[in-house]
Each structure stands twice: as structure tokens, then as C-alpha cells.
Design an enzyme around this catalytic site. Structure first.
Site, PDB file in Angstrom:
ATOM      1  N   GLU A 127       2.205   4.790   6.491  1.00 22.58           N
ATOM      2  CA  GLU A 127       1.473   3.924   7.422  1.00 22.58           C
ATOM      3  C   GLU A 127       2.213   2.632   7.741  1.00 22.58           C
ATOM      4  O   GLU A 127       1.611   1.558   7.779  1.00 22.58           O
ATOM      5  CB  GLU A 127       0.090   3.591   6.829  1.00 22.58           C
ATOM      6  CG  GLU A 127      -0.762   4.823   6.615  1.00 22.58           C
ATOM      7  CD  GLU A 127      -2.103   4.520   5.956  1.00 22.58           C
ATOM      8  OE1 GLU A 127      -3.088   5.167   6.330  1.00 22.58           O
ATOM      9  OE2 GLU A 127      -2.162   3.659   5.057  1.00 22.58           O
ATOM     10  N   ASP A 187       0.476  -3.740  -2.611  1.00 18.33           N
ATOM     11  CA  ASP A 187      -0.064  -3.481  -1.269  1.00 18.33           C
ATOM     12  C   ASP A 187      -0.351  -4.830  -0.628  1.00 18.33           C
ATOM     13  O   ASP A 187       0.036  -5.875  -1.170  1.00 18.33           O
ATOM     14  CB  ASP A 187      -1.314  -2.578  -1.345  1.00 18.33           C
ATOM     15  CG  ASP A 187      -1.401  -1.647  -0.138  1.00 18.33           C
ATOM     16  OD1 ASP A 187      -1.435  -2.161   0.990  1.00 18.33           O
ATOM     17  OD2 ASP A 187      -1.418  -0.413  -0.314  1.00 18.33           O
ATOM     18  N   HIS A 217       2.605  -1.944   4.176  1.00 17.94           N
ATOM     19  CA  HIS A 217       1.706  -2.298   3.056  1.00 17.94           C
ATOM     20  C   HIS A 217       2.304  -3.394   2.172  1.00 17.94           C
ATOM     21  O   HIS A 217       2.057  -3.408   0.963  1.00 17.94           O
ATOM     22  CB  HIS A 217       1.407  -1.054   2.202  1.00 17.94           C
ATOM     23  CG  HIS A 217       0.498  -0.063   2.872  1.00 17.94           C
ATOM     24  ND1 HIS A 217      -0.867  -0.177   2.874  1.00 17.94           N
ATOM     25  CD2 HIS A 217       0.766   1.073   3.572  1.00 17.94           C
ATOM     26  CE1 HIS A 217      -1.416   0.842   3.535  1.00 17.94           C
ATOM     27  NE2 HIS A 217      -0.433   1.607   3.977  1.00 17.94           N
TER      28      HIS A 217
END
Ligand code: ACM
Length: 637
Positions: free
Chosen positions: A354, A203, A277
Site C-alpha cells: 500500500e 507504521d 506506512h
């Protein structure tokens, strides 16, 4: 004559057993398929014999059982392969497959003669042993020898899981947890019959797995600046602050974890979260970014970086991989090549969630890709990326899984979907013929707060135990045969140490375990929460941390003219709440909450504590009146 009386006795005994079968008063989590308790108890002898096949598949079960028994009881435990010798505990593999039990089911009998567990496969024996542990006194969980009567109630259990996929996800990127801590997590998971650990390995805050052909991923990407407080609001690190916080798993560590998982009948699924990410990877190899200046980026320490709004997600620095560059796909090919070799599990999870598109929108490379491939919008750009990635993953002999955003621009042909933004993604994907694992925020997000906000590290939502318990992996409109199962996810932005990992996981993990193991018809909150209390006593013995949040009340403030009223409710019944407005610490000699409280004009705080009878069970909660005022008029208290 002898034969006759024996036959008569057998009939009589079995008649008695049926006649005296009583409803289960045991506290097994997850609830077994069928439990019949019988009168009486078996007492473990000082010298215990375990009889089991001495082959390499059964040995992990036998060794596990021996270790548990010797550690807590101090008994001599002998393992025998001879099936005719008498034994205290028999672990039997069925000669002929029992189709009801499947690969992971078991039958367990406890009688005056001892304990018998039978199963088609070693995994079933292992789950039978887990149930046996929960039938023993709680001290079996202790790391010290207890000299006591070790009793096991007479019982017959038939049990098998509802789903083959019973997972928990641990985010080891936002905060790193050591190999030994991951093993402890596995130990805790298997008590509740989870069989899949999903490791979120990469991440913005750290790349946690050694990739030998890309060493900077871990020499550079695994470390940031240590910050403590509320993640997401941290000050920006200065250049002189040491970037030494974090860590990673070497490939040998990963092999050790995979082996440890296998010995505990648990698979490990790796997740490499791309194309969003991905800041740690971009910092290690800035050529993976489509944004000029990426070489000046740093691995995130928890400073503000993302804007989540209704209009879409915006990143303040470009934490994505360039979907238009062949370098990205060459990079992913190398990463997947090494990861596929390390993890025997069929699936690799490639994230996809995301992904901020605001830097892609500015990129000439991305615009050229859109023109060349006739991609109409950014979702289709991501879909192009995902389909190429799926081809890479499949070229390594693995199956591709992603978060439900991968549906948006069109799914690759064989992609499996993990539904997190509610259940709709899972419903849609299953109806399109794709495999699905359900892990919706609404029931299965272990990073959410489990008590009032004043009691917990701040996260944007609350998920109480009773809500977790309502998790149903198969919604009516989904194609049920494509729902592989369910899992809960622990994101660790606000989880700075392993004790807090435990606290966030239990008891909500127990609620999830019943949703993925037990028959739907067997789930019952009123049966469940008393079992959780019994499990708390076991976790105390094992010194595993858990959240006692189910004893903490919810606060609901309303205005009545110019007076504020506060209503307190608890998710379990038969608790007494005592309170004060005078800044002192209430106990059971203070006023008891009976109905909504009117807040005295000058009070600045309301303190409450929950009791059961004379015993304080809840935590001392200090609720500022200003906080209640702030909440009035806002939904979701
Ligand atoms: C996720 O929670 N972003 C999958």
C-alpha cells in the site's frame, strides 16, 4: 511356561487393542495426523514424575509441563533424568530419527502405565505436551488448583505438521501491546501449535523497536495522541494534546521476547514496513521524505489519512520514504544492522504494501532517479527501492520478505513473498521460483468482522469462522514446494486493548491452525465446530477472551412488494433463534424463527438471540430496521 503366558498375554492385549480401536471422540485442535482411542483412562497420581533428558533443549518442555501440572492439579511434580525409573510421564527423544515425524512431530501413548511422548527433537516433545494438555480435563487451563480426578483417555497419537511456517501476525504499531501481553499472545499461539509470531513493528502510528543509532525513532516516533472511537475517523489532534500514547520495545525487551519465543519453540519475525506506512519514521527524521514540509508532520493518531480507490492509493500526507535519496538507504542499513542482530530468525519482513505514489509523482528527486535508472513508472521505482533493500538485508545475513506488492515492478532475485491480496500473488511468485507464505485477506485476516456489522467494531469486510476454516495454503496452480506455509494477520486499527486481541484471534486462529498443521484430508467443518465449542470451555478456564460469533446469525433482508422480509442463517446447525419486533429482549419463550420474517410496518428494530435447547449460546443482537433497509440492494449485506 512363564515366558509363554507372557507372550500369549501380549498378543491378547494387542489383539484387544486393535479390536477395540474406536473413532476419535477427542477434541484436539489442530486435528492430529492419526489418533486411535482405546477404552479406559489413566488417572494422574498425586505425586507425578516426569522422566526426561536433563539437557538445556528439553528443559523448557519439562519446565512448561511441570508448571501446567502443578498450577492446576496441585500435584507434587518431580523431574528425573534416569531412564529406568518408573515415571508418570516420559518425554523421550528418539535414538534413531523417525523420518515420518520430522523436526516437529511426536508420538503420544496414554495407557494404564502412564504417558509416553517421543519425538526426534524437543519441539516435537513440546507439541506432544500441547496435545496432552488438550486430553486432560479443561480445568488444566485454570490458574487455580482443582481437587478432582485428573483423567487422560487411553490413546495413541502420531502427529506432525503439514507446514513448517505456521504464523500469526500481530500489529503492535496501530496500537501498542506490552512485552507481557506479547508473551501472553505467544502462550496462546503455542496451544494451537503455531511456531511463528510476525510482529508488525512500524507504521504510521508508531515505531515500536529501539534502534540505538537512531534514537528519535522511539523518542518521537513511538507516541501519538490517544483517541478512542472508530479509528480512521478521529479528529485531528491539536498541538496542545499530549503525545504520550504508545510505547516501544527496548532492545533488551526484544531479546527477552525472542528468548521467550525460543523456550516455546516459536520464532519471531520482525517487520519494518517501508517505503509506505512510514510516517512515524518520517516524523522522527523528516530528511527521509521527498516532500517539503515533512518536518511539520505528526505521528498519526487515527485521523483520516489515506484514500483507497480503484484508481490507486493516495496519501493525504507523505508517509513514504524517499526512494531517490541515499539518506534513505543509509537509514535502512543502520536499522537492518541492529534488527539483524536482535532476531535470530532467517527472514526480515520489509512490508512494501500500500505504498501511495502521489507524492513521489510530484518529486523532482524521484523524476531524476527515473531518468537515471531508466524506470518507466512508479511500480518500477518501488521495485528499485525493494531491490536495494534486499541487498542491504542480505548483507546482514538475512532473507528478504515482503507483501505481494513487491512483485509489481519486478522482484529481486531471492525475495520471498507474503501473499495477502488473495492468493494470486503467491501463485505468481512461486511460479517465478520465489518462496511464498500465504495469508490472503479472504481467509486469514483476523481484523475483519466475525459477526454481523452491528455487533463488531467496524472494519471494511467480514470473515466468518467457517470461511477461515476453508483456508488452503497451496492453490492448485502454485508451485507447492515453494509454499512455506500460511499465517493469519491481526491488524489493530480497531483493536484498542489486549482482550480485544484475544477476541479477534480466537476461534479463527484455531481454524487457521488446522489449515497449516493438519493433513488436508483430515479437515472437516462438521468435526471442527464441535471441537471449537470444547475449546471455548478451555478458554473460559484460562480466562482468554474469544468471539462467540459462530452462534450469531447472518441477516439477509429483501423487499417483497412494499414488505421487508428478513432471513436468518447460522453457520452451525441445530440452533434455535428467538426474536422480537416489540423492542423487548427475547428469550426461548418468544417466537422461534422458522422461515423468513415479515417486518411489521411500524417496527424499528429486530432483536434476536440464539439458543441450543434451554441454553442461550448466542448474543442478544439488536438490528435496526433502518440498517436492514440501507443494506437492501447492496451486495454483501
Ligand atoms: C496489508 O494488509 N496491507 C498487508
Amino acid at each position: 511356561m512363564k515366558k509363554l503366558s507372557l507372550a500369549f498375554c501380549c498378543c491378547f492385549v494387542s489383539f484387544l487393542s486393535f479390536g477395540q480401536a474406536v473413532k476419535s471422540t477427542l477434541s484436539i485442535i489442530p486435528e492430529p495426523v492419526k489418533t486411535v482411542t482405546k477404552p479406559g483412562q489413566f488417572i494422574l497420581p498425586k505425586n507425578i514424575t516426569i522422566q526426561a533428558k536433563l539437557n538445556k533443549d528439553v528443559m523448557p518442555v519439562t519446565n512448561y509441563l511441570r508448571k501446567k501440572l502443578t498450577t492446576a492439579t496441585g500435584a507434587m511434580v518431580t523431574i528425573k533424568g534416569n531412564s529406568f525409573a518408573p515415571a508418570t510421564i516420559k518425554l523421550l527423544l528418539t535414538a534413531k530419527t523417525d523420518t515420518t515425524l520430522g523436526k516437529e512431530g511426536y508420538k503420544l501413548w496414554v495407557s494404564g502405565k502412564g504417558v509416553v511422548i517421543s519425538a526426534n527433537e524437543p519441539a516435537g516433545l513440546f507439541y506432544g505436551v500441547q496435545t496432552l494438555m488438550q486430553l486432560l480435563p479443561k480445568e488444566i487451563e485454570s490458574a487455580e488448583v482443582h481437587h478432582m480426578r485428573w483423567t487422560i483417555p487411553h490413546v495413541e497419537i502420531t502427529d506432525y505438521p503439514r507446514f513448517a511456517w505456521r504464523g500469526l501476525m500481530l500489529d503492535v504499531s496501530r496500537h501498542f501491546f506490552t512485552k507481557e501481553e506479547v508473551k501472553q499472545y505467544i502462550d496462546q499461539m503455542v496451544r494451537y501449535k503455531f511456531n511463528l509470531l510476525h510482529m508488525h513493528l512500524t507504521d504510521d502510528e508508531g515505531w515500536r523497536i529501539e534502534i540505538k543509532s537512531l534514537p528519535r525513532l522511539t523518542t518521537v516516533g513511538a507516541y501519538n495522541v490517544k483517541k478512542v472511537g472508530e479509528f480512521g475517523t478521529f479528529s485531528k489532534p491539536t498541538p496542545d494534546e499530549p503525545r504520550t500514547y504508545g510505547g516501544f520495545y527496548t532492545q533488551d525487551d526484544i531479546k527477552e521476547l525472542v528468548k521467550y519465543g525460543k523456550e516455546h519453540f516459536l520464532n519471531i519475525m520482525p517487520e519494518v514496513d517501508v517505503p509506505g506506512h512510514s510516517l512515524a519514521a518520517v516524523v522522527a527524521y523528516p530528511e527521509l521524505s521527498c516532500t517539503p514540509g515533512a518536518e511539520n508532520y505528526q505521528v498519526r493518531s487515527g485521523e483520516h489519512m489515506m484514500d483507497f480507490s480503484k484508481e490507486g492509493i493516495k496519501a493525504l500526507v507523505d508517509n513514504t520514504l524517499n526512494p531517490a535519496s541515499e539518506k534513505t538507504y543509509a537509514f535502512l542499513d543502520k536499522v537492518m544492522g541492529e534488527i539483524a542482530q536482535l532476531f535470530p530468525f532467517d527472514y526480515i519482513h520489509l512490508g512494501g504494501d500500500e505504498c501511495a505514489k502521489n507524492f513521489w509523482e510530484q518529486s523532482a528527486d524521484v523524476k531524476a532517479l527515473m531518468a537515471k535508472e531508466n524506470l518507466k513508472n512508479m511500480e518500477e521505482v518501488q521495485s528499485y527501492f525493494e531491490k536495494r533493500l534486499e541487498t542491504i538485508v542480505e548483507s546482514k545475513g538475512k532473507k528478504f520478505m515482503g507483501w505481494d506488492e513487491i512483485i509489481e515492478g519486478g522482484l529481486g532475485p531471492k525475495a520471498a513473498v507474503m501473499s495477502w491480496r488473495g492468493i494470486q500473488g503467491g501463485i505468481t511468485a512461486s511460479r517465478l521460483g520465489h518462496e511464498v507464505v500465504m495469508s490472503p485477506t479472504t481467509f486469514a485476516y483476523l481484523d475483519y468482522m466475525q459477526s454481523d456489522r452491528v455487533m463488531e467494531p467496524h472494519v471494511y469486510a467480514t470473515l466468518r469462522l467457517n470461511k477461515s476454516y476453508q483456508f488452503e495454503p497451496v492453490p492448485d496452480s502454485a508451485d507447492a514446494k515453494l509454499i512455506l506455509g500460511g499465517q493469519a494477520n491481526l491488524w489493530t486499527e480497531q483493536v484498542f486493548n489486549f482482550r480485544q486481541v484475544e477476541y479477534m484471534t480466537w476461534p479463527r486462529g484455531m481454524a487457521i491452525s488446522e489449515s497449516v498443521w493438519s493433513p488436508k484430508a483430515k479437515k472437516d467443518w462438521n468435526n471442527f465446530y464441535p471441537k471449537v465449542e470444547k475449546q471455548f470451555a478451555r478458554l473460559n478456564e484460562a480466562e482468554i477472551k474469544y468471539a462467540p460469533a459462530m452462534y450469531d446469525p447472518d441477516f439477509k433482508a429483501t423487499m417483497n412488494g412494499d414488505k421487508m422480509n428478513v432471513e436468518l442463517t447460522t453457520e452451525i446447525p441445530n440452533l434455535d433463534i428467538y426474536y422480537s419486533f416489540d423492542n423487548s429482549y427475547p428469550d426461548r419463550f418468544y417466537p422461534k424463527y422458522m422461515s423468513a420474517l415479515e417486518v411489521p410496518e411500524d417496527a424499528t428494530q429486530l432483536r434476536v438471540i440464539t439458543y441450543r435447547g434451554k441454553e442461550p449460546v448466542g448474543r442478544m443482537i439488536t438490528m435496526p430496521i433502518a440498517e436492514l433497509k440501507r443494506r437492501i440492494g447492496r451486495s454483501g449485506q
